[in-house]
Design a protein around this motif. Structure first.
Motif, PDB file in Angstrom:
ATOM      1  N   ILE A   1       0.818  -1.213   0.000  1.00 49.20           N
ATOM      2  CA  ILE A   1       0.000   0.000   0.000  1.00 49.20           C
ATOM      3  C   ILE A   1       0.854   1.267   0.000  1.00 49.20           C
ATOM      4  CG2 ILE A   1      -1.903  -1.150   1.187  1.00 49.20           C
ATOM      5  CD1 ILE A   1      -1.139   0.366   3.735  1.00 49.20           C
ATOM      6  N   PHE A   2       2.146   1.126   0.251  1.00 45.94           N
ATOM      7  CA  PHE A   2       3.034   2.281   0.262  1.00 45.94           C
ATOM      8  C   PHE A   2       3.800   2.444  -1.050  1.00 45.94           C
ATOM      9  CE2 PHE A   2       2.602   0.779   4.678  1.00 45.94           C
ATOM     10  CZ  PHE A   2       1.965   1.888   5.207  1.00 45.94           C
ATOM     11  N   ASN A   3       3.436   1.660  -2.057  1.00 46.28           N
ATOM     12  CA  ASN A   3       4.044   1.770  -3.385  1.00 46.28           C
ATOM     13  C   ASN A   3       3.050   2.481  -4.299  1.00 46.28           C
ATOM     14  OD1 ASN A   3       4.797   1.250  -6.114  1.00 46.28           O
ATOM     15  ND2 ASN A   3       6.066  -0.462  -5.440  1.00 46.28           N
ATOM     16  N   PRO A   4       3.294   3.745  -4.642  1.00 43.89           N
ATOM     17  CA  PRO A   4       2.324   4.503  -5.436  1.00 43.89           C
ATOM     18  C   PRO A   4       1.956   3.841  -6.759  1.00 43.89           C
ATOM     19  CG  PRO A   4       3.959   5.977  -4.513  1.00 43.89           C
ATOM     20  CD  PRO A   4       4.440   4.573  -4.250  1.00 43.89           C
ATOM     21  N   ILE A   5       2.909   3.233  -7.428  1.00 44.98           N
ATOM     22  CA  ILE A   5       2.639   2.612  -8.726  1.00 44.98           C
ATOM     23  C   ILE A   5       1.660   1.461  -8.573  1.00 44.98           C
ATOM     24  CG2 ILE A   5       3.662   1.311 -10.634  1.00 44.98           C
ATOM     25  CD1 ILE A   5       6.215   2.938 -10.248  1.00 44.98           C
TER      26      ILE A   5
ATOM     27  N   HIS B   1       1.451  10.314 -11.760  1.00 47.11           N
ATOM     28  CA  HIS B   1       1.259  11.184 -12.913  1.00 47.11           C
ATOM     29  C   HIS B   1       2.239  12.350 -12.935  1.00 47.11           C
ATOM     30  CE1 HIS B   1      -3.222   9.770 -13.153  1.00 47.11           C
ATOM     31  NE2 HIS B   1      -2.371   8.871 -13.607  1.00 47.11           N
ATOM     32  N   SER B   2       2.801  12.667 -11.769  1.00 47.21           N
ATOM     33  CA  SER B   2       3.691  13.830 -11.654  1.00 47.21           C
ATOM     34  C   SER B   2       5.167  13.463 -11.731  1.00 47.21           C
ATOM     35  CB  SER B   2       3.415  14.565 -10.336  1.00 47.21           C
ATOM     36  OG  SER B   2       2.068  14.937 -10.220  1.00 47.21           O
ATOM     37  N   SER B   3       5.457  12.186 -11.868  1.00 46.62           N
ATOM     38  CA  SER B   3       6.851  11.741 -11.783  1.00 46.62           C
ATOM     39  C   SER B   3       7.144  10.616 -12.759  1.00 46.62           C
ATOM     40  CB  SER B   3       7.150  11.265 -10.346  1.00 46.62           C
ATOM     41  OG  SER B   3       8.319  10.507 -10.284  1.00 46.62           O
ATOM     42  N   GLU B   4       8.234  10.738 -13.471  1.00 45.64           N
ATOM     43  CA  GLU B   4       8.646   9.667 -14.384  1.00 45.64           C
ATOM     44  C   GLU B   4       8.970   8.394 -13.615  1.00 45.64           C
ATOM     45  OE1 GLU B   4      11.820  10.869 -16.888  1.00 45.64           O
ATOM     46  OE2 GLU B   4      10.672  12.469 -17.895  1.00 45.64           O
ATOM     47  N   GLN B   5       9.494   8.539 -12.406  1.00 45.31           N
ATOM     48  CA  GLN B   5       9.830   7.370 -11.592  1.00 45.31           C
ATOM     49  C   GLN B   5       8.606   6.782 -10.895  1.00 45.31           C
ATOM     50  OE1 GLN B   5      11.477  10.368 -11.637  1.00 45.31           O
ATOM     51  NE2 GLN B   5      13.417  10.193 -10.541  1.00 45.31           N
ATOM     52  N   GLY B   6       7.533   7.547 -10.840  1.00 42.40           N
ATOM     53  CA  GLY B   6       6.331   7.055 -10.183  1.00 42.40           C
ATOM     54  C   GLY B   6       6.411   7.056  -8.675  1.00 42.40           C
ATOM     55  N   ASN B   7       7.252   7.928  -8.126  1.00 38.62           N
ATOM     56  CA  ASN B   7       7.359   8.006  -6.666  1.00 38.62           C
ATOM     57  C   ASN B   7       7.557   9.453  -6.222  1.00 38.62           C
ATOM     58  OD1 ASN B   7      10.081   8.587  -7.197  1.00 38.62           O
ATOM     59  ND2 ASN B   7      10.728   6.484  -6.839  1.00 38.62           N
ATOM     60  N   VAL B   8       7.579   9.661  -4.916  1.00 34.90           N
ATOM     61  CA  VAL B   8       7.686  11.019  -4.384  1.00 34.90           C
ATOM     62  C   VAL B   8       9.056  11.627  -4.680  1.00 34.90           C
ATOM     63  CG1 VAL B   8       7.587  12.429  -2.287  1.00 34.90           C
ATOM     64  CG2 VAL B   8       5.982  10.546  -2.594  1.00 34.90           C
ATOM     65  N   GLN B   9      10.086  10.803  -4.656  1.00 34.06           N
ATOM     66  CA  GLN B   9      11.426  11.301  -4.997  1.00 34.06           C
ATOM     67  C   GLN B   9      11.414  11.930  -6.382  1.00 34.06           C
ATOM     68  OE1 GLN B   9      14.260  11.265  -3.045  1.00 34.06           O
ATOM     69  NE2 GLN B   9      15.348  12.372  -4.653  1.00 34.06           N
ATOM     70  N   GLY B  10      10.764  11.262  -7.322  1.00 32.46           N
ATOM     71  CA  GLY B  10      10.679  11.790  -8.678  1.00 32.46           C
ATOM     72  C   GLY B  10       9.869  13.070  -8.750  1.00 32.46           C
ATOM     73  N   LEU B  11       8.797  13.138  -7.946  1.00 27.19           N
ATOM     74  CA  LEU B  11       7.970  14.340  -7.903  1.00 27.19           C
ATOM     75  C   LEU B  11       8.791  15.531  -7.418  1.00 27.19           C
ATOM     76  CD1 LEU B  11       5.317  15.961  -7.848  1.00 27.19           C
ATOM     77  CD2 LEU B  11       4.828  14.936  -5.610  1.00 27.19           C
ATOM     78  N   ILE B  12       9.565  15.326  -6.361  1.00 29.31           N
ATOM     79  CA  ILE B  12      10.379  16.402  -5.804  1.00 29.31           C
ATOM     80  C   ILE B  12      11.484  16.813  -6.777  1.00 29.31           C
ATOM     81  CG2 ILE B  12      11.981  17.000  -3.947  1.00 29.31           C
ATOM     82  CD1 ILE B  12      10.326  15.169  -2.114  1.00 29.31           C
ATOM     83  N   GLU B  13      12.092  15.836  -7.407  1.00 33.39           N
ATOM     84  CA  GLU B  13      13.149  16.129  -8.378  1.00 33.39           C
ATOM     85  C   GLU B  13      12.602  16.875  -9.589  1.00 33.39           C
ATOM     86  OE1 GLU B  13      15.015  12.429  -9.271  1.00 33.39           O
ATOM     87  OE2 GLU B  13      16.105  12.337  -7.365  1.00 33.39           O
ATOM     88  N   SER B  14      11.348  16.599  -9.948  1.00 32.25           N
ATOM     89  CA  SER B  14      10.762  17.254 -11.127  1.00 32.25           C
ATOM     90  C   SER B  14      10.616  18.759 -10.925  1.00 32.25           C
ATOM     91  CB  SER B  14       9.396  16.634 -11.450  1.00 32.25           C
ATOM     92  OG  SER B  14       8.409  17.019 -10.502  1.00 32.25           O
ATOM     93  N   VAL B  15      10.522  19.203  -9.664  1.00 37.51           N
ATOM     94  CA  VAL B  15      10.442  20.642  -9.374  1.00 37.51           C
ATOM     95  C   VAL B  15      11.772  21.164  -8.843  1.00 37.51           C
ATOM     96  CG1 VAL B  15       7.973  20.573  -8.960  1.00 37.51           C
ATOM     97  CG2 VAL B  15       9.531  20.252  -7.024  1.00 37.51           C
ATOM     98  N   GLU B  16      12.797  20.318  -8.919  1.00 33.60           N
ATOM     99  CA  GLU B  16      14.157  20.674  -8.500  1.00 33.60           C
ATOM    100  C   GLU B  16      14.199  21.173  -7.054  1.00 33.60           C
ATOM    101  OE1 GLU B  16      15.418  23.426 -11.524  1.00 33.60           O
ATOM    102  OE2 GLU B  16      15.990  21.806 -12.890  1.00 33.60           O
ATOM    103  N   PHE B  17      13.434  20.485  -6.185  1.00 32.35           N
ATOM    104  CA  PHE B  17      13.432  20.763  -4.751  1.00 32.35           C
ATOM    105  C   PHE B  17      12.938  22.166  -4.419  1.00 32.35           C
ATOM    106  CE2 PHE B  17      16.363  17.334  -5.500  1.00 32.35           C
ATOM    107  CZ  PHE B  17      16.104  16.443  -4.464  1.00 32.35           C
TER     108      PHE B  17
END
Length: 236
Positions: free
Chosen positions: A61-65, A104-120
């Motif tokens: 349940i903690f895996n967004p994908i 939908h907000s991340s190529e990696q499909g996780n929160v790390q990718g979401l944060i990286e997409s906005v460059e922190f």
């Protein structure tokens, strides 16, 4: 005084995850669970999160994908098993919507990718989650939880935000009470309306101007102080 343990304790609810959740999974666990972190006992929530994370039947349940495409009935059973979710319809819906928003907000499909997409950049992230894609992040996009979420990711996952000084205090009930106790706002804000919470947040920005502290930095001391029933502020 907080550092000296004089404000009623130092253990926060999220501390339950320390040395339990893997480093590369921590951002997802924190984010998904915090979407349900409102109007309930925070300590109980995170204890349930730990149980679900450690249980092979529910750790997915903690895996967004995985969550984004999972049958909602399966998700409901998994969330309710260890009481991560308490409301059988609302909580699974929120959990899955947030998971889909992350994917939908991340190529990696996780929160790390979401944060990286906005460059922190927390301001850009705010524009996305509280603006253009707000419907994909129910409750997490709210000003109270959003700001505290940024702070939690900083504290527990070592995320370094570009504009951390602009992270507002998260004006929950304990913060409202502590703010009134210290005389920064009148008792009227205890009604807890949206305007009341904005007034409290602005009061702390004004009070800490030029101090080198972001208003979110006083959240934990105030929260613990209020929860402990306001032990006297005396230095021994």
């Amino acid at each position: 005084m907080h550092a000296g343990g004089l404000l009623g304790g130092e253990v926060m609810p999220e501390d339950a995850l320390i040395n339990v959740v893997k480093e590369d999974e921590l951002l997802d666990v924190l984010t998904l669970a915090m979407a349900l972190n409102y109007q309930r006992n925070s300590y109980s929530l995170w204890e349930s999160v730990v149980k679900a994370y450690q249980d092979p039947k529910t750790s997915w349940i903690f895996n967004p994908i995985v969550v984004a495409t999972k049958d909602i009935h399966e998700l409901r059973e998994a969330l309710l098993l260890h009481r991560v979710g308490l409301q059988p319809n609302r909580h699974p819906d929120i959990w899955q919507r947030v998971a889909k928003g992350i994917v939908h907000s991340s190529e990696q499909g996780n929160v790390q990718g979401l944060i990286e997409s906005v460059e922190f950049d927390n301001l850009l992230l705010k524009e996305i989650m509280q603006g253009s894609r707000k419907t994909e992040f129910p409750y997490l996009s709210g000003p109270k939880i959003f700001n505290y979420w940024l702070y939690v990711l900083e504290c527990y996952a070592k995320v370094s935000w570009k504009s951390r000084e602009l992270i507002s205090i998260a004006p929950d009930t304990h913060i409202l009470k502590a703010t009134v106790k210290l005389g920064l706002c009148t008792e009227e804000v205890l009604i807890g309306s949206g305007d009341d919470r904005i007034a409290v947040a602005n009061a702390w920005i004004k009070a800490l101007a030029g101090s080198g502290l972001a208003s979110i930095d006083v959240h934990t001391p105030l929260w613990l102080w209020s929860r402990a029933g306001f032990p006297p502020l005396t230095v021994t």
